[in-house]
Design a protein around this motif. Structure first.
Motif, PDB file in Angstrom:
ATOM      1  N   ILE A  15       5.424   1.646   3.778  1.00 16.92           N
ATOM      2  CA  ILE A  15       4.988   1.947   2.415  1.00 16.92           C
ATOM      3  C   ILE A  15       6.193   2.481   1.653  1.00 16.92           C
ATOM      4  O   ILE A  15       6.777   3.498   2.041  1.00 16.92           O
ATOM      5  CB  ILE A  15       3.837   2.960   2.396  1.00 16.92           C
ATOM      6  CG1 ILE A  15       2.610   2.397   3.126  1.00 16.92           C
ATOM      7  CG2 ILE A  15       3.466   3.327   0.962  1.00 16.92           C
ATOM      8  CD1 ILE A  15       1.464   3.378   3.255  1.00 16.92           C
ATOM      9  N   ASP A  17       7.823   3.791  -1.915  1.00 20.69           N
ATOM     10  CA  ASP A  17       7.603   4.337  -3.251  1.00 20.69           C
ATOM     11  C   ASP A  17       8.782   3.918  -4.129  1.00 20.69           C
ATOM     12  O   ASP A  17       9.919   4.351  -3.896  1.00 20.69           O
ATOM     13  CB  ASP A  17       7.499   5.857  -3.175  1.00 20.69           C
ATOM     14  CG  ASP A  17       7.122   6.500  -4.512  1.00 20.69           C
ATOM     15  OD1 ASP A  17       7.339   5.865  -5.568  1.00 20.69           O
ATOM     16  OD2 ASP A  17       6.634   7.641  -4.499  1.00 20.69           O
ATOM     17  N   GLN A  47       4.077  -2.297   1.760  1.00 18.19           N
ATOM     18  CA  GLN A  47       3.203  -1.947   0.647  1.00 18.19           C
ATOM     19  C   GLN A  47       4.019  -1.138  -0.360  1.00 18.19           C
ATOM     20  O   GLN A  47       4.817  -0.274   0.025  1.00 18.19           O
ATOM     21  CB  GLN A  47       1.978  -1.162   1.118  1.00 18.19           C
ATOM     22  CG  GLN A  47       1.112  -1.962   2.097  1.00 18.19           C
ATOM     23  CD  GLN A  47      -0.352  -1.545   2.070  1.00 18.19           C
ATOM     24  OE1 GLN A  47      -1.002  -1.608   1.041  1.00 18.19           O
ATOM     25  NE2 GLN A  47      -0.878  -1.144   3.220  1.00 18.19           N
ATOM     26  N   ILE A  49       4.116   1.388  -3.610  1.00 16.45           N
ATOM     27  CA  ILE A  49       3.428   2.366  -4.445  1.00 16.45           C
ATOM     28  C   ILE A  49       4.421   2.904  -5.473  1.00 16.45           C
ATOM     29  O   ILE A  49       5.614   2.613  -5.414  1.00 16.45           O
ATOM     30  CB  ILE A  49       2.838   3.527  -3.605  1.00 16.45           C
ATOM     31  CG1 ILE A  49       3.947   4.274  -2.867  1.00 16.45           C
ATOM     32  CG2 ILE A  49       1.797   3.000  -2.636  1.00 16.45           C
ATOM     33  CD1 ILE A  49       3.453   5.528  -2.133  1.00 16.45           C
ATOM     34  N   GLU A  55      -3.239   1.979 -13.272  1.00 18.72           N
ATOM     35  CA  GLU A  55      -4.557   1.953 -12.630  1.00 18.72           C
ATOM     36  C   GLU A  55      -5.593   1.366 -13.569  1.00 18.72           C
ATOM     37  O   GLU A  55      -6.477   0.620 -13.144  1.00 18.72           O
ATOM     38  CB  GLU A  55      -4.951   3.373 -12.226  1.00 18.72           C
ATOM     39  CG  GLU A  55      -6.304   3.483 -11.549  1.00 18.72           C
ATOM     40  CD  GLU A  55      -6.692   4.916 -11.217  1.00 18.72           C
ATOM     41  OE1 GLU A  55      -7.817   5.128 -10.731  1.00 18.72           O
ATOM     42  OE2 GLU A  55      -5.871   5.820 -11.465  1.00 18.72           O
ATOM     43  N   ALA A 244      -2.083   0.086  -4.363  1.00 15.33           N
ATOM     44  CA  ALA A 244      -0.788  -0.389  -3.881  1.00 15.33           C
ATOM     45  C   ALA A 244      -0.715  -1.912  -3.933  1.00 15.33           C
ATOM     46  O   ALA A 244      -1.738  -2.606  -4.009  1.00 15.33           O
ATOM     47  CB  ALA A 244      -0.550   0.087  -2.452  1.00 15.33           C
TER      48      ALA A 244
END
Length: 335
Positions: A15, A17, A47, A49, A55, A244
């Motif tokens: 993951i 960022d 993934q 993020i 959103e 994500a």
């Protein structure tokens, strides 16, 4: 249909960022490039993020596609891909078969709705989109296009990070990823629940690698996405991370990097459930006229590239004809 083996316990999918990178922080950018390099050289899946897609944009889009897929079949079929010479619009359940490992596999048990950039009918995949009437699905086109351009922008940024991960100039892939005549595809999916009386889990999407260079997948929290772990040859679930993007490389990037970054086999297996699953894949496949050949620094000294140069259009046409043809859908090859 042959039996579908249960996945192994979940392996850790990296993951990353990317908020610091998107903010222009040099230290964060270098760290993100290194993390991306490690992910692509090992598993080919990660993934993302801290990205730039809000959103609110995601939720408005997911609401719009769920309302579209809830329409009666005859209403959705008015926008069938069979009505579009550039293969935009509604895809019925079973219209495609992506499984590359099991010749006896069923067709994919999903339905979809696809758009690309709006333009006049031209080369393969270029042309206008199909849309439902505003009165049928209020706000659908607006929500879809807002989402399309938001993810398109993120995709361009991810290609720049991909370039940095390979030791190239940040803008190396810009002509491919940002080409206004490119063939980016945004395809929403609906996976109906597997009925309780089914023999077992069903193939939402059969095992395959992606056709293009880079994919950004938004999925809801239902789950079902699985990746083939390269070193052990076992299947592992990709646990959903709300908001994500699952990012993976495709066959064109594997060719481009001379197998340094390899595309990863993945699938969607629907468990016995009463819950509908929704996702959307954004494929940045670039410009049809682009030639893909080994990147600087990806061919060891004294060796020849693993692949001959390949035109994007030739590759994409062949994969479309194969995968849709396996599901009984005829794809016309235009000059």
């Amino acid at each position: 249909m042959g039996s579908i083996e249960q996945p192994e316990p979940t392996v850790k999918i990296p993951i990353i960022d990317v908020s610091g990178y998107l903010a222009g922080d040099p230290k964060a950018t270098a760290a993100c490039a290194a993390e991306l390099r490690e992910a692509c050289e090992n598993q080919g899946f990660l993934q993302v993020i801290g990205h730039s897609v809000s959103e609110a944009t995601q939720k408005k889009f997911l609401d719009a596609i769920s309302r579209f897929f809830a329409l009666p079949t005859e209403e959705k079929e008015k926008l069938s891909q069979s009505n579009s010479p550039c293969y935009r619009g509604y895809e019925k359940i079973g219209g495609q078969k992506l499984d590359e490992l099991d010749t006896n596999a069923t067709t994919d048990q999903k339905e979809g709705f696809s758009i690309r950039p709006e333009r006049p009918l031209g080369k393969f995949l270029a042309g206008p989109n199909q849309w439902p009437e505003e009165s049928v699905v209020p706000g659908f086109k607006e929500a879809y296009m807002e989402y399309f351009w938001a993810v398109h922008s993120l995709s361009k940024a991810m290609f720049q990070l991909m370039a940095l991960s390979l030791g190239l100039d940040r803008t190396y892939f810009d002509a491919f990823a940002a080409d206004p005549d490119g063939i980016c595809l945004c395809r929403a999916h609906h996976y109906p629940p597997t009925p309780p009386d089914a023999a077992g889990r069903t193939r939402g999407v059969g095992a395959h690698t992606d056709f293009g260079a880079l994919t950004l997948l938004l999925q809801d929290t239902v789950g079902g996405l699985e990746v083939l772990h390269k070193r052990t040859g076992t299947w592992h679930s990709v646990l959903p991370v709300e908001g994500a993007y699952v990012c993976n490389i495709g066959d064109l990037m594997q060719r481009w990097t001379n197998n340094r970054y390899r595309s990863t086999m993945h699938r969607v297996i629907s468990p016995l459930s009463h819950t509908d699953r929704y996702s959307c894949a954004f494929f940045n496949d670039g410009a049809l006229d682009m030639m893909i050949e080994a990147l600087p620094g990806c061919v060891p000294e004294g060796e020849k590239p693993a692949y001959e140069p390949l035109k994007v259009e030739k590759h994409i046409v062949e994969r479309y004809v194969q995968s849709y043809g396996a599901g009984g859908t005829y794809i016309e090859q235009r000059a």
